[in-house]
Design an enzyme around this catalytic site. Sequence first.
Site, short mmCIF file in Angstrom:
data_model
loop_
_atom_site.label_atom_id
_atom_site.label_comp_id
_atom_site.label_asym_id
_atom_site.label_seq_id
_atom_site.Cartn_x
_atom_site.Cartn_y
_atom_site.Cartn_z
CD GLN A 12 72.82 37.38 20.63
OE1 GLN A 12 73.85 36.80 20.32
NE2 GLN A 12 72.22 38.20 19.81
CG LEU A 78 63.80 41.63 23.15
CD1 LEU A 78 65.00 41.53 24.06
CD2 LEU A 78 64.06 42.66 22.05
CB ALA A 79 59.31 36.44 22.10
CB SER A 123 64.78 41.62 11.32
OG SER A 123 65.74 41.02 10.50
CD GLU A 125 67.30 38.44 6.46
OE1 GLU A 125 66.66 38.17 5.44
OE2 GLU A 125 68.55 38.39 6.51
CE1 TYR A 147 63.21 36.49 12.33
CE2 TYR A 147 64.51 37.63 10.66
CZ TYR A 147 64.15 37.44 11.98
OH TYR A 147 64.72 38.24 12.96
NE ARG A 182 73.31 35.39 16.29
CZ ARG A 182 72.20 35.72 15.66
NH1 ARG A 182 71.02 35.58 16.25
NH2 ARG A 182 72.26 36.26 14.46
P1 NAP Z 1 66.76 34.20 20.09
O1 NAP Z 1 68.05 34.02 20.86
O2 NAP Z 1 66.40 33.22 19.04
O3 NAP Z 1 65.58 34.26 21.17
C1 NAP Z 1 64.24 34.18 20.80
C2 NAP Z 1 63.40 34.21 22.05
O4 NAP Z 1 62.01 34.16 21.68
C3 NAP Z 1 63.65 33.06 23.03
O5 NAP Z 1 63.61 33.55 24.34
C4 NAP Z 1 62.42 32.15 22.77
O6 NAP Z 1 62.07 31.35 23.87
C5 NAP Z 1 61.37 33.22 22.53
N1 NAP Z 1 60.17 32.70 21.87
C6 NAP Z 1 60.09 32.05 20.69
N2 NAP Z 1 58.81 31.76 20.42
C7 NAP Z 1 58.06 32.20 21.45
C8 NAP Z 1 56.68 32.17 21.77
N3 NAP Z 1 55.80 31.61 20.96
N4 NAP Z 1 56.25 32.74 22.93
C9 NAP Z 1 57.14 33.29 23.78
N5 NAP Z 1 58.47 33.35 23.54
C10 NAP Z 1 58.92 32.79 22.39
O7 NAP Z 1 66.71 35.65 19.41
P2 NAP Z 1 67.69 36.90 19.66
O8 NAP Z 1 68.93 36.69 18.86
O9 NAP Z 1 67.78 37.20 21.10
O10 NAP Z 1 66.88 38.05 18.92
C11 NAP Z 1 65.92 38.85 19.62
C12 NAP Z 1 64.94 39.43 18.62
O11 NAP Z 1 65.63 40.23 17.67
C13 NAP Z 1 64.18 38.38 17.81
O12 NAP Z 1 62.87 38.85 17.60
C14 NAP Z 1 64.93 38.32 16.51
O13 NAP Z 1 64.10 37.89 15.45
C15 NAP Z 1 65.36 39.77 16.36
N6 NAP Z 1 66.58 39.97 15.58
C16 NAP Z 1 67.71 39.37 15.98
C17 NAP Z 1 68.86 39.57 15.25
C18 NAP Z 1 70.18 38.94 15.68
O14 NAP Z 1 71.14 39.05 14.95
N7 NAP Z 1 70.25 38.34 16.85
C19 NAP Z 1 68.85 40.41 14.13
C20 NAP Z 1 67.67 41.02 13.76
C21 NAP Z 1 66.53 40.81 14.50
P3 NAP Z 1 62.67 29.85 24.10
O15 NAP Z 1 63.93 30.04 24.92
O16 NAP Z 1 61.58 29.18 24.85
O17 NAP Z 1 62.93 29.25 22.75
#
Ligand code: NAP
Length: 333
Positions: A12, A78-79, A123, A125, A147, A182
């Site tokens: 996202q 961001l991964a 995060s 969290e 997490y 999302r």
């Molecule tokens: P997301 O949609 O779940 O995206 C996660 C990304 O990480 C995807 O591109 C995924 O690739 C990649 N990924 C996972 N494992 C990997 C690996 N081993 N090597 C390389 N890439 C990998 O997360 P998001 O909502 O965009 O969030 C971005 C960041 O902010 C994350 O770190 C999340 O924990 C943090 N965060 C998010 C929120 C929220 O509300 N969204 C809140 C607090 C913190 P694939 O497409 O291949 O699966």
Amino acid sequence: MKKALITGLTGQDGSYLAELLLGKGYQVFGLVRRSSGSNLDRIGHLGDRIQVISGDLLDQTSLMDAIAISQPDEVYNLASQSYIPTSWTQPSLTAEYTALGVSRLLEAIRRCHPDARFYQASSSEVFGQPDVSPQNERTAFRPRNPYGAAKAYAHWMTTNYRQQYNLYACCGITYTHESPRRGAEFVFRKITRTAAMIKLGLASELRLGNLDAQRDWCYAKDAVKAMWLMLQQEQPDDYIIASGETHSVKELVQCAFNYVGLNWQDYVVIDPSFYRPDEPIQLVGNIAKTKAKLRWTPDYSFEQLVELMLESDLQQLSQEAIQPKVQLVSQLN
Ligand code: NAP
């Protein structure tokens, strides 16, 4: 032309950040892990404007290669494995991606290109069940799931590399942020998508856990602006990225069903299996420092976010309904 490397490009936030940086004239590189199918749905519209580098947070060499190839001015990490329930069923893998992956990336930057500025997606969290509300950048970490624990490790590694090696490294402590991109397993999207499905006659009920749970929600497009601003400052620092407001799941449900002209009480079923084992109490961000130093506040209100998600879900579902479904046909037919 500035160059940026984004890990988690296919997620996202990665997709919105790529759009933001392209709009600012950056050359954008994205780290994408290999999968047996396509995981490029969220970035397909960006076509060849992004240079994709194959790599994985589990693999040190691929991270060093990605830094060497892109020679980035800015790296946005961001991964991660970002879904809390999965962090309970796959705690070791969550630690590998979300905690140790950050160590590997910091090492790659330190060894290959130490002038790059680094953003770590921390995060809320990490606060777990906080003892103060709202939380700010100095609030104690008390993570209460694998997490959150992995994110806390990643957070401290980032600040340690800043202090020890003088890297320009920052953590954005982001609270929940949402968008039409999302994943449907997250509660906000689950509610807007299911309300839209019920409106279109594609579902008959919405199963939820604790309706009184409170969250601080903002729009992902707003959040990525704050990430970029953090790397444009004279000094690296950590910031809260949040709306600064809480809303209950019940308010969200009411708002979503009102939007589609339905009475939520006719469709919502309380299902105790959706209760979180460790429900955080009043997780809400204090964005005073972010406002003052980055001059950032979210552009979108809670109500606007609900509306834009519903508009998108209704449109998407209507399009899906008129598109012919791919049928799995046995080759023996
Ligand atoms: P997301 O949609 O779940 O995206 C996660 C990304 O990480 C995807 O591109 C995924 O690739 C990649 N990924 C996972 N494992 C990997 C690996 N081993 N090597 C390389 N890439 C990998 O997360 P998001 O909502 O965009 O969030 C971005 C960041 O902010 C994350 O770190 C999340 O924990 C943090 N965060 C998010 C929120 C929220 O509300 N969204 C809140 C607090 C913190 P694939 O497409 O291949 O699966």
